[in-house]
Design a protein around this motif. Structure first.
Motif, PDB file in Angstrom:
ATOM      1  N   GLU A 197     -34.780  -9.716   3.869  1.00  0.00           N
ATOM      2  CA  GLU A 197     -34.149 -11.086   4.187  1.00  0.00           C
ATOM      3  C   GLU A 197     -32.516 -10.638   4.091  1.00  0.00           C
ATOM      4  O   GLU A 197     -31.567 -11.437   4.607  1.00  0.00           O
ATOM      5  CB  GLU A 197     -34.629 -11.853   3.480  1.00  0.00           C
ATOM      6  CG  GLU A 197     -35.989 -12.467   3.975  1.00  0.00           C
ATOM      7  CD  GLU A 197     -36.580 -13.557   3.212  1.00  0.00           C
ATOM      8  OE1 GLU A 197     -37.324 -14.275   3.684  1.00  0.00           O
ATOM      9  OE2 GLU A 197     -36.306 -13.774   2.091  1.00  0.00           O
ATOM     10  N   ASN A 198     -32.338  -9.751   3.196  1.00  0.00           N
ATOM     11  CA  ASN A 198     -30.704  -9.815   2.857  1.00  0.00           C
ATOM     12  C   ASN A 198     -30.496  -8.354   2.155  1.00  0.00           C
ATOM     13  O   ASN A 198     -31.349  -7.619   1.890  1.00  0.00           O
ATOM     14  CB  ASN A 198     -30.479 -10.725   1.781  1.00  0.00           C
ATOM     15  CG  ASN A 198     -31.246 -10.851   0.596  1.00  0.00           C
ATOM     16  OD1 ASN A 198     -31.572  -9.947  -0.141  1.00  0.00           O
ATOM     17  ND2 ASN A 198     -31.945 -12.183   0.237  1.00  0.00           N
ATOM     18  N   GLY A 199     -29.286  -8.214   2.068  1.00  0.00           N
ATOM     19  CA  GLY A 199     -28.848  -6.623   1.264  1.00  0.00           C
ATOM     20  C   GLY A 199     -29.274  -6.599   0.160  1.00  0.00           C
ATOM     21  O   GLY A 199     -29.533  -5.415  -0.470  1.00  0.00           O
ATOM     22  N   ASP A 200     -29.761  -7.626  -0.812  1.00  0.00           N
ATOM     23  CA  ASP A 200     -30.073  -7.319  -2.379  1.00  0.00           C
ATOM     24  C   ASP A 200     -31.587  -7.050  -2.242  1.00  0.00           C
ATOM     25  O   ASP A 200     -31.779  -6.206  -3.221  1.00  0.00           O
ATOM     26  CB  ASP A 200     -29.912  -8.774  -2.965  1.00  0.00           C
ATOM     27  CG  ASP A 200     -28.616  -9.102  -3.148  1.00  0.00           C
ATOM     28  OD1 ASP A 200     -27.584  -8.214  -3.373  1.00  0.00           O
ATOM     29  OD2 ASP A 200     -28.313 -10.428  -3.339  1.00  0.00           O
ATOM     30  N   GLN A 201     -32.238  -7.361  -1.184  1.00  0.00           N
ATOM     31  CA  GLN A 201     -33.812  -6.997  -1.253  1.00  0.00           C
ATOM     32  C   GLN A 201     -33.851  -5.429  -0.914  1.00  0.00           C
ATOM     33  O   GLN A 201     -34.436  -4.616  -1.466  1.00  0.00           O
ATOM     34  CB  GLN A 201     -34.513  -7.822  -0.229  1.00  0.00           C
ATOM     35  CG  GLN A 201     -34.861  -9.036  -0.681  1.00  0.00           C
ATOM     36  CD  GLN A 201     -35.590  -9.825   0.262  1.00  0.00           C
ATOM     37  OE1 GLN A 201     -35.844  -9.410   1.320  1.00  0.00           O
ATOM     38  NE2 GLN A 201     -35.896 -11.198  -0.014  1.00  0.00           N
ATOM     39  N   LEU A 202     -32.742  -5.113   0.121  1.00  0.00           N
ATOM     40  CA  LEU A 202     -32.914  -3.690   0.623  1.00  0.00           C
ATOM     41  C   LEU A 202     -32.195  -2.716  -0.505  1.00  0.00           C
ATOM     42  O   LEU A 202     -32.899  -1.877  -0.653  1.00  0.00           O
ATOM     43  CB  LEU A 202     -31.746  -3.829   1.984  1.00  0.00           C
ATOM     44  CG  LEU A 202     -31.639  -2.160   2.284  1.00  0.00           C
ATOM     45  CD1 LEU A 202     -32.891  -1.573   2.799  1.00  0.00           C
ATOM     46  CD2 LEU A 202     -30.591  -2.111   3.501  1.00  0.00           C
ATOM     47  N   ALA A 203     -31.326  -3.171  -1.228  1.00  0.00           N
ATOM     48  CA  ALA A 203     -30.672  -2.399  -2.593  1.00  0.00           C
ATOM     49  C   ALA A 203     -31.931  -2.080  -3.545  1.00  0.00           C
ATOM     50  O   ALA A 203     -32.141  -1.244  -4.038  1.00  0.00           O
ATOM     51  CB  ALA A 203     -29.568  -3.308  -3.145  1.00  0.00           C
ATOM     52  N   GLY A 204     -32.600  -3.146  -3.760  1.00  0.00           N
ATOM     53  CA  GLY A 204     -33.863  -2.931  -4.235  1.00  0.00           C
ATOM     54  C   GLY A 204     -34.894  -1.992  -3.999  1.00  0.00           C
ATOM     55  O   GLY A 204     -35.230  -0.909  -5.112  1.00  0.00           O
ATOM     56  N   VAL A 269     -34.643  -1.315 -11.225  1.00  0.00           N
ATOM     57  CA  VAL A 269     -33.666  -2.389 -11.685  1.00  0.00           C
ATOM     58  C   VAL A 269     -33.121  -2.182 -12.761  1.00  0.00           C
ATOM     59  O   VAL A 269     -31.931  -2.869 -12.758  1.00  0.00           O
ATOM     60  CB  VAL A 269     -35.171  -3.334 -12.574  1.00  0.00           C
ATOM     61  CG1 VAL A 269     -34.483  -4.633 -13.158  1.00  0.00           C
ATOM     62  CG2 VAL A 269     -36.146  -3.851 -11.418  1.00  0.00           C
ATOM     63  N   ALA A 270     -33.133  -1.186 -13.392  1.00  0.00           N
ATOM     64  CA  ALA A 270     -31.938  -0.780 -14.533  1.00  0.00           C
ATOM     65  C   ALA A 270     -30.750  -0.292 -13.718  1.00  0.00           C
ATOM     66  O   ALA A 270     -29.867  -0.279 -14.202  1.00  0.00           O
ATOM     67  CB  ALA A 270     -32.629   0.268 -15.397  1.00  0.00           C
ATOM     68  N   ARG A 278     -26.664  -7.643  -8.934  1.00  0.00           N
ATOM     69  CA  ARG A 278     -27.821  -8.408  -9.375  1.00  0.00           C
ATOM     70  C   ARG A 278     -29.084  -7.691  -9.272  1.00  0.00           C
ATOM     71  O   ARG A 278     -29.383  -6.854  -8.233  1.00  0.00           O
ATOM     72  CB  ARG A 278     -27.910  -9.816  -8.479  1.00  0.00           C
ATOM     73  CG  ARG A 278     -27.900  -9.618  -7.103  1.00  0.00           C
ATOM     74  CD  ARG A 278     -28.100 -11.108  -6.180  1.00  0.00           C
ATOM     75  NE  ARG A 278     -29.124 -11.625  -6.817  1.00  0.00           N
ATOM     76  CZ  ARG A 278     -29.179 -13.200  -6.353  1.00  0.00           C
ATOM     77  NH1 ARG A 278     -28.075 -13.802  -5.820  1.00  0.00           N
ATOM     78  NH2 ARG A 278     -30.182 -13.742  -6.714  1.00  0.00           N
ATOM     79  N   SER A 279     -30.056  -7.719 -10.083  1.00  0.00           N
ATOM     80  CA  SER A 279     -31.007  -6.748 -10.250  1.00  0.00           C
ATOM     81  C   SER A 279     -32.243  -7.610  -9.851  1.00  0.00           C
ATOM     82  O   SER A 279     -33.440  -6.841 -10.137  1.00  0.00           O
ATOM     83  CB  SER A 279     -31.290  -6.417 -11.770  1.00  0.00           C
ATOM     84  OG  SER A 279     -31.166  -7.202 -12.559  1.00  0.00           O
ATOM     85  N   ASP A 280     -32.586  -8.627  -9.021  1.00  0.00           N
ATOM     86  CA  ASP A 280     -33.669  -9.281  -8.777  1.00  0.00           C
ATOM     87  C   ASP A 280     -34.074  -8.890  -7.308  1.00  0.00           C
ATOM     88  O   ASP A 280     -34.769  -9.346  -6.861  1.00  0.00           O
ATOM     89  CB  ASP A 280     -33.649 -10.803  -9.031  1.00  0.00           C
ATOM     90  CG  ASP A 280     -32.504 -11.327  -8.250  1.00  0.00           C
ATOM     91  OD1 ASP A 280     -31.374 -10.775  -7.631  1.00  0.00           O
ATOM     92  OD2 ASP A 280     -32.308 -12.662  -8.213  1.00  0.00           O
ATOM     93  N   GLY A 281     -33.266  -8.196  -6.742  1.00  0.00           N
ATOM     94  CA  GLY A 281     -33.605  -8.034  -5.149  1.00  0.00           C
ATOM     95  C   GLY A 281     -34.994  -7.376  -4.980  1.00  0.00           C
ATOM     96  O   GLY A 281     -35.506  -7.493  -3.872  1.00  0.00           O
ATOM     97  N   ASN A 316     -40.914  -6.718 -12.758  1.00  0.00           N
ATOM     98  CA  ASN A 316     -39.658  -6.418 -12.313  1.00  0.00           C
ATOM     99  C   ASN A 316     -38.941  -7.477 -11.768  1.00  0.00           C
ATOM    100  O   ASN A 316     -38.248  -7.393 -10.797  1.00  0.00           O
ATOM    101  CB  ASN A 316     -39.835  -5.255 -11.336  1.00  0.00           C
ATOM    102  CG  ASN A 316     -40.668  -4.168 -11.646  1.00  0.00           C
ATOM    103  OD1 ASN A 316     -40.163  -3.232 -12.439  1.00  0.00           O
ATOM    104  ND2 ASN A 316     -41.830  -3.742 -10.975  1.00  0.00           N
ATOM    105  N   GLN A 317     -38.561  -8.366 -12.447  1.00  0.00           N
ATOM    106  CA  GLN A 317     -37.812  -9.568 -12.188  1.00  0.00           C
ATOM    107  C   GLN A 317     -36.484  -9.525 -12.186  1.00  0.00           C
ATOM    108  O   GLN A 317     -35.969  -9.953 -11.019  1.00  0.00           O
ATOM    109  CB  GLN A 317     -38.568 -10.707 -13.328  1.00  0.00           C
ATOM    110  CG  GLN A 317     -39.685 -11.431 -13.068  1.00  0.00           C
ATOM    111  CD  GLN A 317     -39.811 -12.081 -11.737  1.00  0.00           C
ATOM    112  OE1 GLN A 317     -39.021 -13.108 -11.281  1.00  0.00           O
ATOM    113  NE2 GLN A 317     -40.963 -11.827 -11.049  1.00  0.00           N
ATOM    114  N   GLY A 318     -35.764  -8.736 -12.853  1.00  0.00           N
ATOM    115  CA  GLY A 318     -34.533  -8.537 -12.919  1.00  0.00           C
ATOM    116  C   GLY A 318     -33.646  -9.829 -13.298  1.00  0.00           C
ATOM    117  O   GLY A 318     -34.254 -10.665 -13.735  1.00  0.00           O
TER     118      GLY A 318
END
Length: 341
Positions: A197-204, A269-270, A278-281, A316-318
């Protein structure tokens, strides 16, 4: 019939050497000095040593104190007692031990085997596999989107301590997946970009795959599959039959161990956090996939044979604190990478 050979004789009572003449007969070796016979040794009791660097051998008689030194070339083969060659057996034993050791290291301890593979050999392996994995699928090329992904991956790789640049490709494939190849190569499928849905999920997901790269998991996984044959091929030995196309196909469907997957999640996540992102992706991506599975969509390729999705989300909540992985413009460019122009 006898043969006369001049040599040095030590009687065993003094350190002085005497010039002696040897006379071989079918049954005895007679040792004669200037004033008569010094010794007479039966052939069956003779002991002949190994030649020294100068080709001189020591000859003695069991039960007698003396010994003599003479050139090995002066002794006819039939005069020498038969000696069992232990050197060949020793080398054979060394070979068997080396083979067993290689089996244990490569097949039973793939992490140890991977650690001994130089980066140059791993890079060559990745270069050979990449076109086989990509196959006839189109490589998606969009300068803005490619640069955005490369910059993001460079931040993650730096946080992971990966020493060489990660080579990243996006290919036009509907599979919701991303995979790593030996030598720091990362292949992202269009289906994954379409599904998140977004770049943060892809980054995860990219951070998770970077965890596999940092741990050299692709190489370890391949050692589990191909074992000694792969190691031999990488070292340039052709005695083992390794089907590179088959191995490339295995890489696409490679399932890491639960321990490897859990480690890659935690490391990902680390890495996001260490990069100031942001590490919740990753947890958000797992939640999205769990929702899809709950709606009867089935497990996506990225999650096949992995630990349960809900469990991974919870572990892995982040944190939502940090920058977004991609700007709105970068995310749009990435989503357009596989559009046909």
């Amino acid at each position: 019939m006898s043969l006369v050979i001049v040599t040095r004789y030590y009687d065993g009572r003094s350190a002085a050497a005497q010039v002696a003449t040897l006379r071989w007969s079918p049954t005895h070796l007679a040792i004669a000095g200037p004033y008569g016979e010094l010794a007479r040794w039966p052939r069956e009791r003779l002991r002949v040593g190994e030649p020294d660097p100068d080709g001189v051998v020591s000859v003695s008689c069991k039960g007698e104190p003396g010994r003599l030194l003479t050139a090995a070339t002066a002794l006819a083969p039939e005069w020498l007692p038969r000696r069992r060659s232990w050197r060949g057996l020793a080398w054979a034993a060394v070979g068997v031990f080396a083979l067993l050791a290689a089996f244990v290291v490569v097949v039973r301890l793939p992490a140890v085997a991977a650690a001994f593979v130089p980066a140059s050999a791993e890079n060559r392996l990745g270069e050979a596999f990449e076109p086989l994995v990509v196959g006839n699928r189109r490589i998606c090329r969009n300068e803005t989107g490619q640069r955005a992904l490369e910059q993001l991956e460079a931040r993650l790789a730096h946080a992971a301590g990966v020493s060489q640049p990660v080579h990243l490709l996006v290919i036009d494939n509907a599979s919701v997946n991303a995979l790593t190849l030996p030598g720091g190569r990362l292949v992202v499928m269009r289906g994954l970009i379409d599904r998140v849905e977004n770049g943060d999920q892809l980054a995860g997901v990219l951070a998770h795959e970077t965890g596999h790269i940092a741990s050299r998991d692709p190489l370890q996984g391949m050692f589990r599959r191909a074992g000694i044959g792969l190691a031999s091929a990488m070292l340039g030995f052709n005695g083992w039959d390794v089907d590179m196309s088959s191995l490339a196909g295995q890489l696409v469907g490679l399932s890491y161990s639960r321990k490897m997957e859990s480690a890659a999640d935690a490391h990902g996540v680390a890495y996001l956090h260490a990069s100031g992102l942001r590490s919740d992706g990753l947890a958000s991506f797992f939640a999205l996939m769990a929702k899809r599975e709950g709606n009867g969509g089935g497990a996506v390729d990225f999650l096949s044979d992995h630990p349960p999705t809900i469990e991974r989300e919870q572990q892995n909540q982040g944190s939502p604190n940090g920058e977004h992985a991609l700007t709105a413009e970068q995310w749009q460019a990435v989503r357009q990478m596989c559009e046909k122009r």
